[in-house]
Design an enzyme around this catalytic site. Structure first.
Site, mmCIF file in Angstrom:
data_model
loop_
_atom_site.group_PDB
_atom_site.id
_atom_site.type_symbol
_atom_site.label_atom_id
_atom_site.label_comp_id
_atom_site.label_asym_id
_atom_site.label_seq_id
_atom_site.Cartn_x
_atom_site.Cartn_y
_atom_site.Cartn_z
ATOM 1 N N THR A 14 0.738 -1.281 0.066
ATOM 2 C CA THR A 14 0.064 -0.076 0.008
ATOM 3 C C THR A 14 0.828 1.277 0.076
ATOM 4 O O THR A 14 0.598 2.239 -0.885
ATOM 5 C CB THR A 14 -0.980 -0.157 1.357
ATOM 6 O OG1 THR A 14 -1.740 -0.963 1.403
ATOM 7 C CG2 THR A 14 -1.962 0.962 1.179
ATOM 8 N N VAL A 15 1.946 1.335 0.907
ATOM 9 C CA VAL A 15 2.359 2.605 1.080
ATOM 10 C C VAL A 15 3.803 2.642 -0.091
ATOM 11 O O VAL A 15 4.085 3.456 -0.711
ATOM 12 C CB VAL A 15 3.315 2.674 2.531
ATOM 13 C CG1 VAL A 15 3.967 3.909 2.474
ATOM 14 C CG2 VAL A 15 1.892 2.818 3.593
ATOM 15 N N GLU A 130 8.898 10.028 9.423
ATOM 16 C CA GLU A 130 7.671 10.857 9.757
ATOM 17 C C GLU A 130 6.496 10.321 9.570
ATOM 18 O O GLU A 130 5.457 10.138 10.000
ATOM 19 C CB GLU A 130 7.779 11.977 8.604
ATOM 20 C CG GLU A 130 6.431 12.913 8.669
ATOM 21 C CD GLU A 130 6.379 13.547 10.193
ATOM 22 O OE1 GLU A 130 7.277 14.481 10.250
ATOM 23 O OE2 GLU A 130 5.519 13.236 10.612
ATOM 24 N N GLU A 190 -3.422 -2.878 9.122
ATOM 25 C CA GLU A 190 -2.174 -3.391 9.105
ATOM 26 C C GLU A 190 -2.299 -4.811 8.389
ATOM 27 O O GLU A 190 -3.438 -5.371 8.374
ATOM 28 C CB GLU A 190 -1.714 -3.609 10.266
ATOM 29 C CG GLU A 190 -1.305 -2.373 10.981
ATOM 30 C CD GLU A 190 -0.365 -1.262 10.527
ATOM 31 O OE1 GLU A 190 0.723 -1.980 10.386
ATOM 32 O OE2 GLU A 190 -0.796 -0.265 9.920
ATOM 33 N N ASP A 201 -1.062 -1.043 17.395
ATOM 34 C CA ASP A 201 -0.721 -0.090 16.271
ATOM 35 C C ASP A 201 -0.718 1.220 16.941
ATOM 36 O O ASP A 201 0.440 2.029 16.742
ATOM 37 C CB ASP A 201 -1.557 -0.325 15.060
ATOM 38 C CG ASP A 201 -1.618 0.945 14.057
ATOM 39 O OD1 ASP A 201 -0.444 0.552 13.105
ATOM 40 O OD2 ASP A 201 -2.104 2.078 14.186
ATOM 41 N N LYS A 205 2.735 4.168 17.979
ATOM 42 C CA LYS A 205 2.851 5.426 17.453
ATOM 43 C C LYS A 205 2.988 6.085 18.757
ATOM 44 O O LYS A 205 3.677 6.978 18.581
ATOM 45 C CB LYS A 205 1.400 5.927 16.830
ATOM 46 C CG LYS A 205 1.266 5.240 15.363
ATOM 47 C CD LYS A 205 -0.143 5.246 14.810
ATOM 48 C CE LYS A 205 -0.256 4.720 13.529
ATOM 49 N NZ LYS A 205 -1.574 4.254 12.908
HETATM 50 N N1 HSE Z 1 -3.328 0.511 10.183
HETATM 51 C C1 HSE Z 1 -3.120 1.816 10.568
HETATM 52 C C2 HSE Z 1 -4.403 2.769 10.747
HETATM 53 C C3 HSE Z 1 -2.255 2.477 9.431
HETATM 54 O O1 HSE Z 1 -5.519 1.955 10.725
HETATM 55 O O2 HSE Z 1 -4.401 3.723 11.234
HETATM 56 C C4 HSE Z 1 -1.367 3.579 9.543
HETATM 57 O O3 HSE Z 1 -0.553 3.412 10.452
#
Ligand code: HSE
Length: 365
Positions: A14-15, A130, A190, A201, A205
């Site tokens: 995806t990214v 970032e 994810e 997740d 962060k």
């Molecule tokens: N799986 C993450 C979300 C993607 O749903 O926010 C970005 O980190």
């Protein structure tokens, strides 16, 4: 002087595929902005047989990520592999031969960031991430640079788009499983969505942002974490009757006793910016001693939004390589906590509604 930079990309999901697309499309523009000529030399993929967009040059593909990290022709390694690869090994190999590294891998930074930042500093290369927290929102730069002269008191918000999408869909009457499947189709979740719905997740962060905000080597394993899998339609209906919405909140603050942090579903007043999220957008509220409260919002998930943050890091790294800017690696300058600092639970002191005991009620500070 014309400087040529070879870029190696790890991951084309995806990214990664969005990064490749934006790099190839904006080639001339980026060269103009940085004064550096570059070439995307290789792309490491998990499977050579997977279907991919026609514009991805087949000749660049390899399924040997290590050989890309070790390639002396590659000066800048961009790691967007997500999971299913030993990212630490790849990143260390590149840094150890003085290549600059950009990663979108929040788990890597949340579990090994302080060590990798020290390694990058030792080799005098940039390590930028970032895209690893909150997608397109430039929150890493804000904490690392813009607020470097201030003191962060707290940082909190909605940092996972998948859980927001699910909770919003459930508010509209959609079943949990169908709502999760929809988030996966949109490319928000994810590759293992348990990371989203169990809160890991968001914890990654939060740890990454705490490292920058508090100058402390916080790891996500130190942060208490509860997900959304226990939230039933009844919880959502009851919250709504009382004027609240449930959102997965990631929150951290300094207190006299040290640091507190937690990822937990919380009841938010329906008109609060955290509650008004519906899908992939994230909202992050930072409170500092001098600047006061700052709120950042934007797309936290999705290929092109996240790739925008990666591209910003690529331009930044190329400026460093071009010698236009000296960049400092490492944590926030105001680091005041010992490396062994333990992280207390954030929501311990929060009010809980008597008939909704599961979930704390969000209140600012
Ligand atoms: N799986 C993450 C979300 C993607 O749903 O926010 C970005 O980190």
């Amino acid at each position: 002087v014309e400087i040529r930079v070879g870029i190696g990309l790890i991951g084309c999901g995806t990214v990664g595929s969005s990064v490749a697309e934006q790099l190839l499309l904006a080639n001339a523009e980026i060269e103009k902005r940085t004064g550096v000529r570059f070439a995307l030399r290789r792309i490491a993929v998990r499977s050579m047989r997977a279907e991919r967009a026609a514009w991805i040059p087949q000749a660049l593909l390899t399924d040997d990520a290590r050989s890309v990290a070790d390639d002396p022709e590659i000066d800048l390694l961009v790691e967007c592999a997500g999971s299913g690869l030993n990212a630490a090994d790849i990143v260390e190999r590149a840094i150890s031969r003085s290549a600059h590294v950009i990663t979108a891998n929040k788990e890597l930074i949340a579990t090994q960031g302080p060590r990798l930042a020290a390694l990058a500093a030792a080799y005098r290369v940039t390590l930028s991430y970032e895209a690893a927290a909150c997608g397109a929102i430039p929150i890493v730069r804000v904490l690392k640079d813009a607020l470097a002269g201030d003191e962060v008191v707290s940082i909190a918000g909605v940092m996972n788009g998948t859980t927001t999408s699910i909770l919003h869909a459930m508010e509209q009457g959609t079943e949990y499983a169908a709502a999760l499947a929809q988030s996966q189709r949109m490319g928000y979740a994810e590759s293992d969505p348990a990371n989203d719905v169990e809160g890991f997740d968001a914890a990654h962060k939060l740890a990454l942002l705490m490292q920058l905000a508090f100058g402390a080597p916080v790891l996500s394993t130190q942060i208490g974490c509860a997900g959304i899998t226990g939230i039933t339609p009844t919880c959502i209906a009851r919250a709504s009757e009382l004027g609240y919405r449930l959102r997965l909140i990631a929150a951290a603050k300094r207190s006299s006793g040290g640091l507190r942090a937690e990822v937990h579903p919380a009841l938010i007043k329906a008109d609060h910016p955290f509650a008004r999220t519906r899908g992939p957008e994230n909202v992050v509220r930072v409170v500092t001693r001098n600047a006061g409260a700052l709120t950042f919002s934007g797309k936290g998930a999705g290929g092109s939004a996240t790739a925008s943050a990666v591209l910003g890091d690529i331009v930044g790294a190329m400026k460093v390589i071009g010698g236009r800017e000296v960049k400092r690696n490492g944590a926030h300058a105001g680091g005041a906590f010992a490396s062994s600092a333990s992280i207390a639970a954030y929501f311990d002191d929060r009010m809980r509604l008597s008939d909704s005991a599961e979930y704390p009620v969000w209140a600012e500070n």
